[in-house]
Design a protein around this motif. Structure first.
Motif, short mmCIF file in Angstrom:
data_model
loop_
_atom_site.label_atom_id
_atom_site.label_comp_id
_atom_site.label_asym_id
_atom_site.label_seq_id
_atom_site.Cartn_x
_atom_site.Cartn_y
_atom_site.Cartn_z
N UNK A 67 0.84 -1.21 0.00
CA UNK A 67 0.00 0.00 0.00
C UNK A 67 0.87 1.25 0.00
N UNK A 68 0.36 2.34 -0.56
CA UNK A 68 1.11 3.59 -0.65
C UNK A 68 1.52 4.10 0.72
N UNK A 69 0.64 3.90 1.69
CA UNK A 69 0.91 4.37 3.04
C UNK A 69 2.10 3.64 3.66
N UNK A 70 2.26 2.36 3.36
CA UNK A 70 3.33 1.57 3.94
C UNK A 70 4.61 1.57 3.13
N UNK A 71 4.57 2.02 1.88
CA UNK A 71 5.75 2.04 1.03
C UNK A 71 6.62 3.23 1.41
N UNK A 72 7.82 2.94 1.92
CA UNK A 72 8.71 4.00 2.37
C UNK A 72 9.59 4.50 1.25
N UNK A 73 10.24 3.57 0.53
CA UNK A 73 11.16 3.92 -0.53
C UNK A 73 11.33 2.73 -1.45
N UNK A 74 11.72 3.00 -2.68
CA UNK A 74 12.04 1.93 -3.64
C UNK A 74 12.85 2.55 -4.76
N UNK A 75 13.81 1.79 -5.30
CA UNK A 75 14.66 2.32 -6.35
C UNK A 75 15.64 3.34 -5.79
N UNK A 76 16.08 4.23 -6.65
CA UNK A 76 17.02 5.28 -6.28
C UNK A 76 16.29 6.61 -6.23
#
Length: 187
Positions: A67-76
């Motif tokens: 979920x967007x709320x739980x997604x902190x970071x991904x990629x660079x």
């Protein structure tokens, strides 16, 4: 997490173009070997919580399960939008900028620490500089052993640097690898 809209893409590409020039095409068309597919994918730009990420499409597909709320970071994380709507590159984009840099500056070992503390690059600390730099160009700063230290904006052209006094500012500091320690809570 969503794709950048047209105006956001324009702003991000203009900022990247300032540093990499025509090598921007290499960044956009860079093949990605991540994911289970046998054919190489590609990289894309995504916006998550006012930060712009450079991420492989395979990772984007996997990140949709969170979920967007739980997604902190991904990629660079290559940069972020301020509350005023302007875009700033972050130090985490240094690897991408250094690999594709159009203009480069190398520092003498005595002035590396000064730059890493957040100071501008002075003429006295300049080891080498690429030709055809004009004021306002994006510049990637390296040590004499070709380790990327940060990036900034050229204050003087290459020709002006030759006749500048040793205390004159050559590159205006924007980001350096010392920020990993100074701002570790905000990164």
């Amino acid at each position: 997490m969503r794709p950048l809209d047209e105006t956001e893409t324009t702003v991000v590409f203009e900022k990247l173009f300032k540093f990499v020039g025509n090598n921007l095409k290499k960044i956009v068309e860079n093949p990605s070997d991540e994911g289970p597919e046998s054919t190489p994918g590609s990289y894309c730009f995504r916006l998550q919580k006012n930060r712009v990420y450079y991420v492989s499409e395979a990772l984007v597909k996997r990140a949709t399960n969170i979920s967007r709320k739980n997604l902190v970071s991904f990629g660079t994380c290559i940069g972020k939008y301020t509350h005023a709507g302007s875009f700033h590159l972050t130090i985490m984009s240094l690897n991408i900028l250094a690999a594709n840099a159009k203009h480069k500056v190398w520092l003498k070992p005595t002035s590396e620490m000064s730059f890493l503390y957040g100071n501008h690059v002075l003429k006295g600390g300049l080891g080498r500089i690429t030709d055809s730099i004009v004021p306002g160009d994006g510049v990637v700063v390296f040590s004499m052993s070709d380790v990327p230290l940060g990036f900034g904006i050229a204050a003087k052209s290459t020709q002006d640097c030759r006749k500048l006094d040793p205390n004159g500012i050559v590159v205006l500091h924007q980001a350096d690898i010392g920020e990993y320690l100074r701002d570790e809570d905000d990164l």
